[in-house]
Design a protein around this motif. Structure first.
Motif, short mmCIF file in Angstrom:
data_model
loop_
_atom_site.label_atom_id
_atom_site.label_comp_id
_atom_site.label_asym_id
_atom_site.label_seq_id
_atom_site.Cartn_x
_atom_site.Cartn_y
_atom_site.Cartn_z
N ILE A 119 13.30 1.41 40.59
CA ILE A 119 13.52 2.84 40.47
C ILE A 119 14.94 3.09 40.00
O ILE A 119 15.89 2.49 40.51
CB ILE A 119 13.31 3.55 41.84
CG1 ILE A 119 11.89 3.31 42.36
CG2 ILE A 119 13.57 5.06 41.72
CD1 ILE A 119 11.66 3.81 43.77
N TYR A 131 13.44 6.70 35.61
CA TYR A 131 12.11 6.09 35.55
C TYR A 131 11.80 5.25 36.79
O TYR A 131 12.70 4.70 37.42
CB TYR A 131 11.99 5.19 34.31
CG TYR A 131 12.12 5.93 33.01
CD1 TYR A 131 11.06 6.68 32.51
CD2 TYR A 131 13.30 5.89 32.28
CE1 TYR A 131 11.17 7.37 31.32
CE2 TYR A 131 13.42 6.58 31.08
CZ TYR A 131 12.36 7.32 30.61
OH TYR A 131 12.48 7.99 29.43
N ASN A 132 10.50 5.17 37.07
CA ASN A 132 9.98 4.21 38.04
C ASN A 132 9.20 3.14 37.26
O ASN A 132 8.52 3.45 36.28
CB ASN A 132 9.03 4.87 39.03
CG ASN A 132 9.74 5.82 39.96
OD1 ASN A 132 10.96 5.78 40.11
ND2 ASN A 132 8.98 6.67 40.63
N THR A 172 10.58 9.83 36.67
CA THR A 172 10.80 10.12 38.09
C THR A 172 10.38 11.54 38.42
O THR A 172 9.79 11.80 39.47
CB THR A 172 12.28 9.91 38.46
OG1 THR A 172 12.65 8.57 38.10
CG2 THR A 172 12.51 10.13 39.93
#
Length: 246
Positions: free
Chosen positions: A29, A33-34, A50
């Motif tokens: 993470i 973005y994840n 995210t």
């Protein structure tokens, strides 16, 4: 439709991706973005914003995709009022497929009895885990390793779909915050167009309503829309799924 309901739908899906990636410490993470990835698996291997509906940083996105050797699918969320957009040129990516996020309040759902010959049997043994993985592969054309299913099945319910004594498909259920996500509903090719997917949905929804679940969430293909609309699911958002152009 409320932003909270949209977020709950997306959270159910992405929480499942996160759970799967934990098997290999594959969750990453950052502020934008994840990333959820699993080695030696075709699923989930996703990267997503995210914050929903946030504009992407294309340069950063490409850096992350290149770093992962293009093994990740980038999922972008769209408002339901948008046209189903192919932003491939703007993103510098190739569109793989679109999906539609849908939800149903079980308070509004009227239970409908399915055929007595259609039933769901939850997997428990090592053999049934392998069988579920094989049926999934036949239905969808990509692989979820049986060891990953074995890892997840303490928190995710996996069912083989039977017509009489014959296995005709598979489905899984992930419960989060008193909602359920219906995932991986597939019917083997030779049994399609017989109404079995709709029967399975009624089995799942009737049981969920009986135990007090609030909402059912899913992400439909364009082909599945008519089934879910008929049952009463409402469109909340759209999803574009992209891969890096090599």
């Amino acid at each position: 439709m409320s932003v909270k309901l949209i977020q709950n739908n997306i959270n159910n899906l992405t929480a499942l991706w996160r759970l799967a990636s934990n098997m290999y410490n594959g969750l990453k993470i950052n502020s934008n973005y994840n990333i959820a990835e699993v080695r030696d698996s075709d699923w989930p291997n996703r990267i997503w914003n995210t914050n929903i509906f946030e504009e992407e940083d294309v340069r950063k996105l490409h850096e992350l995709l290149k770093e992962k050797n293009s093994q990740l699918i980038y999922t972008k969320w769209y408002e339901k009022t948008d046209k189903i957009i192919d932003e491939s040129q703007d993103l510098g990516l190739s569109l793989l497929f679109n999906q539609i996020g849908m939800s149903l309040s079980l308070e509004d759902y009227t239970s409908c009895k399915a055929s007595e010959f259609t039933k769901l049997i939850e997997i428990d043994s090592e053999d049934s885990v392998k069988q579920w993985a094989l049926v999934f592969f036949k239905c969808f054309g990509y692989e979820i390793p049986s060891q990953l299913i074995q890892f997840l099945k303490s928190k995710v319910k996996y069912f083989l779909i039977y017509k009489g004594s014959t296995i005709i498909g598979c489905v899984s259920i992930f419960e989060k915050d008193n909602d359920i996500g219906i995932h991986s509903l597939g019917i083997l090719k030779e049994y399609r167009k017989n109404g079995y997917a709709e029967e399975v949905m009624h089995l799942l929804l009737s049981d969920a309503k009986r135990v007090g679940i609030d909402y059912a969430h899913l992400q439909s293909s364009l082909l599945g829309l008519s089934i879910y609309n008929k049952i009463g699911f409402k469109v909340l958002f759209q999803m574009g799924n992209y891969e890096l152009i090599l």
